[in-house]
Design a protein around this motif. Sequence first.
Motif, PDB file in Angstrom:
ATOM      1  N   GLY B  55      45.087  34.302  64.455  1.00  0.00           N
ATOM      2  CA  GLY B  55      45.777  35.694  64.293  1.00  0.00           C
ATOM      3  C   GLY B  55      44.781  36.521  63.636  1.00  0.00           C
ATOM      4  O   GLY B  55      45.323  37.958  63.813  1.00  0.00           O
ATOM      5  N   LYS B  64      48.623  25.216  55.883  1.00  0.00           N
ATOM      6  CA  LYS B  64      49.820  26.008  55.979  1.00  0.00           C
ATOM      7  C   LYS B  64      51.044  25.420  56.174  1.00  0.00           C
ATOM      8  O   LYS B  64      52.211  25.573  55.641  1.00  0.00           O
ATOM      9  N   TYR B 169      53.080  47.650  66.024  1.00  0.00           N
ATOM     10  CA  TYR B 169      52.003  46.901  65.783  1.00  0.00           C
ATOM     11  C   TYR B 169      52.412  46.249  64.328  1.00  0.00           C
ATOM     12  O   TYR B 169      51.953  44.885  63.973  1.00  0.00           O
ATOM     13  N   GLY B 172      53.434  42.445  63.697  1.00  0.00           N
ATOM     14  CA  GLY B 172      52.494  41.347  64.030  1.00  0.00           C
ATOM     15  C   GLY B 172      52.298  40.882  62.622  1.00  0.00           C
ATOM     16  O   GLY B 172      52.147  39.462  62.587  1.00  0.00           O
ATOM     17  N   GLU B 173      52.686  41.369  61.419  1.00  0.00           N
ATOM     18  CA  GLU B 173      52.577  41.031  60.137  1.00  0.00           C
ATOM     19  C   GLU B 173      53.642  39.886  60.031  1.00  0.00           C
ATOM     20  O   GLU B 173      54.777  40.428  60.608  1.00  0.00           O
ATOM     21  N   VAL B 207      54.733  30.726  60.660  1.00  0.00           N
ATOM     22  CA  VAL B 207      54.482  31.844  61.651  1.00  0.00           C
ATOM     23  C   VAL B 207      53.037  31.305  62.189  1.00  0.00           C
ATOM     24  O   VAL B 207      52.077  31.362  61.167  1.00  0.00           O
ATOM     25  N   THR B 212      46.257  29.590  68.064  1.00  0.00           N
ATOM     26  CA  THR B 212      46.498  28.507  66.987  1.00  0.00           C
ATOM     27  C   THR B 212      47.275  27.343  67.586  1.00  0.00           C
ATOM     28  O   THR B 212      46.830  26.322  67.485  1.00  0.00           O
ATOM     29  N   PRO B 403      49.185  43.822  54.132  1.00  0.00           N
ATOM     30  CA  PRO B 403      47.710  44.212  54.598  1.00  0.00           C
ATOM     31  C   PRO B 403      47.316  45.118  55.584  1.00  0.00           C
ATOM     32  O   PRO B 403      46.213  45.341  55.873  1.00  0.00           O
ATOM     33  N   LEU B 404      48.340  45.925  56.041  1.00  0.00           N
ATOM     34  CA  LEU B 404      48.000  47.044  56.999  1.00  0.00           C
ATOM     35  C   LEU B 404      47.445  48.109  56.244  1.00  0.00           C
ATOM     36  O   LEU B 404      46.555  48.740  56.815  1.00  0.00           O
TER      37      LEU B 404
END
Lengths: 178, 428
Positions: B55, B64, B169, B172-173, B207, B212, B403-404
């Motif tokens: 991703g 994870k 957008y 997506g986080e 997630v 993946t 992190p955006l």
Amino acid sequence: MEVKFDEAALKTANKIISRYPEGKKKSALLPLLHLAQAEFDGWLDVPVMDYIATLLAIKAIEVYEVASFYSMFNLKPVGKCVIEVCHTSSCWLRGAEEIIQHLENKLHIKAGETTADGKFTIKRVECLGSCGTAPMFQVGAQYYENLTTEKVDTIIENLDKSGKRTTYFDEVSLTAHK
Amino acid sequence: MSTKLLLKNDHVANINKLEVYKQHGGYASAEKAIKTMTSDALVDEVKKSGLRGRGGAGFPTGMKWSFLAKPAGVPRYLVCNADESEPGTFKDRYLMERHPHLLIEGMICSSFALGANTGFIYIRGEYFYIVPILEKAIEEAKAAGYLGNNILGTDYNLELHVQVGGGAYICGEETALLESLEGKRGNPRMKPPFPAVAGLYGCPTVVNNVETIAAVVPIVAMGGDEYAKIGVGKSTGTKLISASGHINKPGVYEIELGKVSVEEFINSEEYCGGVWKGRKLKAVVAGGSSVPILPTNLILQTSDGNPRMMSYESLGEGGFISGTMMGSGGFIVMDETVNIAENLYTFNRFYHHESCGQCSPCREGTGWMEKITHSIISGHGKPSDIDLLWDLQTKIDGKTICPLGEAAAWPVASAVRHFRADFEKLIH
Ligand SMILES: Cc1cc2nc3c(=O)[nH]c(=O)nc-3n(C[C@H](O)[C@H](O)[C@H](O)COP(=O)(O)O)c2cc1C
Ligand code: SF4
Ligand code: FES
């Protein structure tokens, strides 16, 4: 006028709601807003949002705050065909601004506006995941890709002739971008 | 011969239909996993495979999965991140549209490994037309006994649902995605707690990106050790690259990680087919809009003079001074006619539009960066604006909830670092 889904839409709505665990029905909010937008003239008027709040037994404000966050929901009336043109990098590199110019000249409106006959709205949008087939726009569910000004002319003519309101639930021709 | 795992059946007509998919080996991994393996053994295979999240962040998937909390009596969820909104990225779309059963089979294997009985595929709203494709695949898989109750005669149950987003957008986080899936605004959550402990509806959740999850299918089929032999070093397996911009053959390509150089990827007929119109290469954004942009000399070669390869490590070589990142694999190519400041404006406008607005450095900073680049490209820039841009991005990087903020800062930093002359050209 009373806002209410017709029988078919109500059936779809209930099917969506049934996906989520007990007490988590609010998860249906985005899908139901899409359904409502398609059912009620392509935009979400306050009574429409209030109706969705009633269906999900949540406060009206919970619906407004969500509807106003996401760019696919229209909070003002729009034309029958909303032309969503991508203007992000990959499309920009391959001539998105020329496509927007061409649309503006052709329809005699600026991006963000609706034609006087209520048929078309031009909307600038960010990357639609079609960067390899740029430039592109989306009308309802359909992606139109590898656009040229000639192609745009044909697409607009066809949409104009059809006269139908386009929605995200429309069936799509999958060959368009291949 | 290049190694293809995810797109090996790309040429097969009607591979979106269950019977055709099965004729080509489909659902063998699901059968193997559910009938012959334990969940823990499956997690182990994924660990051994070295698979890293596709991703954007590249976090090891097996690790994870092993973080997932397993309190008794609490449901666990697998959520597939199909929000794909990083500019330059369109590989998940390709995979879902053409190979829906690969994703569904991956969801089955992964859910089984995690002990999840419900899974969601959260797909960006703009991909509405893909929803019926996925739903049809789910229906077919259910009819064939791969989904629903008592899958393949075992006591394992699984339901999958497709959820559409609304155009954002930020969803997506992963924590914004979960908020959105709960019917709220896409505001990223503070971490900890991480989704592995408290995710969807407060329950343990994993997630993972579409690609993946799809990669779990070949991993189950060949075993983690065999998968890890594909690729180079810690870049195991194959990666889908979305190639766009000024090239002759834009499209989605599957590469074996670390085996193809950037130069070969751009110029070979097998991939991009060279820069279009016979022009020269100027710059590449190698991993989606958020990663640093590099000029020709730095993207083709690392600082030690070796050819730069398509792998996590090689693309990252040189750090932020002379390197970039694999990111989502959104590979945007720019020819010699492009002014990088003008391209940067499209990115800055994007991040400002997509900031959720929770943190002031991101909300205000992205707005300022958009305004300043707009002023520069419209001929109203001042010489001091270039340093102002640089200064602004340092005030966002690392100072936000999600992190955006960084994603918005890095394109600015790298454009100013490597293409200062392009800004100066526009400032009189
Ligand atoms: C602003 C932002 C946008 C993101 N968009 C996506 C996306 O569209 N798709 C995706 O898979 N991951 C996206 N991510 C990364 C996810 O947060 C998360 O790391 C990923 O879904 C984990 O899956 P993976 O480990 O399989 O890659 C995004 C992250 C950020 C900060
Ligand atoms: S960094 Fe930006 S997008 Fe992320 S939470 Fe803060 S304001 Fe929202
Ligand atoms: S940049 Fe236009 S679709 Fe991606």
